[in-house]
Design an enzyme around this catalytic site. Structure first.
Site, short mmCIF file in Angstrom:
data_model
loop_
_atom_site.label_atom_id
_atom_site.label_comp_id
_atom_site.label_asym_id
_atom_site.label_seq_id
_atom_site.Cartn_x
_atom_site.Cartn_y
_atom_site.Cartn_z
N SER A 13 0.72 -1.41 -0.11
CA SER A 13 -0.04 -0.03 -0.02
C SER A 13 0.77 1.34 -0.04
O SER A 13 0.51 2.09 -0.78
CB SER A 13 -0.94 0.06 1.15
OG SER A 13 -0.34 0.30 2.21
N ASN A 14 2.11 1.45 0.75
CA ASN A 14 2.96 2.40 0.62
C ASN A 14 3.62 2.42 -0.76
O ASN A 14 4.00 3.79 -1.17
CB ASN A 14 3.93 2.28 1.76
CG ASN A 14 3.21 2.84 2.98
OD1 ASN A 14 2.81 4.14 3.22
ND2 ASN A 14 3.25 2.23 4.13
N LEU A 92 15.13 -7.10 8.98
CA LEU A 92 16.49 -6.09 9.28
C LEU A 92 17.51 -6.26 8.21
O LEU A 92 17.88 -7.01 7.54
CB LEU A 92 17.05 -6.49 10.63
CG LEU A 92 16.24 -6.42 11.76
CD1 LEU A 92 17.05 -7.17 12.95
CD2 LEU A 92 15.59 -5.23 12.09
N ILE A 93 17.73 -4.85 8.16
CA ILE A 93 19.19 -4.57 7.01
C ILE A 93 20.32 -4.75 7.82
O ILE A 93 20.63 -3.99 8.79
CB ILE A 93 18.95 -3.14 6.43
CG1 ILE A 93 17.64 -3.11 5.91
CG2 ILE A 93 19.96 -2.93 5.30
CD1 ILE A 93 17.38 -3.60 4.62
N ASN A 107 13.03 4.02 6.50
CA ASN A 107 11.62 3.16 6.71
C ASN A 107 10.59 3.73 7.38
O ASN A 107 10.71 4.96 7.77
CB ASN A 107 12.30 2.16 7.97
CG ASN A 107 10.93 1.07 8.06
OD1 ASN A 107 10.55 0.46 7.34
ND2 ASN A 107 11.03 0.73 9.45
N HIS A 109 6.99 3.20 9.76
CA HIS A 109 6.83 2.34 10.68
C HIS A 109 5.33 2.82 11.36
O HIS A 109 5.28 4.01 11.74
CB HIS A 109 7.98 2.20 11.83
CG HIS A 109 7.50 1.37 12.96
ND1 HIS A 109 7.61 -0.14 12.68
CD2 HIS A 109 6.91 1.42 14.34
CE1 HIS A 109 7.40 -0.85 14.01
NE2 HIS A 109 6.90 0.01 14.84
#
Length: 192
Positions: A13-14, A92-93, A107, A109
């Site tokens: 959706s983003n 996680l990056i 990111n 959140h």
């Protein structure tokens, strides 16, 4: 024009909101790549419909995180990616991507960090019966939702809200706020 990659794991959706902002001329960048870690994620079809290249991987097919992140890094370098925007990416990056993209991975959140980091932030806030939650956009570091905050916006949790209605309220803010912040970051960089 800046060349960006979007990393997502779900419905996108983003991702849709960012594409719409580009299509409407509100965001001046080229979305060159979608990186996705789930082969059945609906976001993949959305990227393909817009002729955006996709890299789909399964972490378990690699010896470790560094191995799949190295492949992602190689693709990003090939495509001359300048910024990475996470949009529901559920991994996680690690340092393999963090170092070459220092202060260039962002990111979104669904909480007012540092409250409710990690998975199901909306459910966490709802279950704790807090009165206010929200949306945070932050730079990515080596922690879980711990990087420097760029922007936040609060959402009031009303007595009549359910998890579903709260999610809709948060997503409405995300879809407006994320493209706006991305625009600001890219324009700010142009000015420097």
């Amino acid at each position: 024009m800046k060349r960006i990659a979007i990393f997502a794991s779900g419905t996108g959706s983003n991702f849709d909101a960012i594409i719409q902002a580009v299509d409407e001329g509100k965001l001046d960048c080229e979305i060159e790549l979608l990186v996705c870690d789930r082969s059945n994620a609906p976001v993949i079809e959305k990227a393909q419909a817009k002729n955006i290249d996709t890299f789909i991987f399964r972490a378990k097919n690699y010896s470790d995180k560094a191995a799949y992140e190295q492949e992602i890094l190689n693709i990003c370098r090939e495509k001359e990616i300048e910024w990475i925007f996470l949009a529901g990416y559920m991994r996680l990056i690690g340092p393999t991507l963090l170092k070459p993209f220092e202060s260039r991975i962002v990111n979104i959140h669904p909480s007012l960090l540092p409250a409710f980091p990690g998975k199901d932030a909306i459910g966490q806030a709802f279950d704790k019966q807090v009165k206010i939650t929200g949306v945070t956009i932050h730079f990515v570091d080596n922690g879980m939702d711990t990087g420097p905050i760029i922007e936040q916006e609060a959402v009031r949790i009303e007595a009549a809200d359910t998890k579903a209605t709260l999610q809709k309220k948060i997503q409405a803010i995300e879809h407006r706020l994320y493209p706006s912040v991305i625009h600001s970051l890219l324009v700010e960089e142009e000015v420097k």
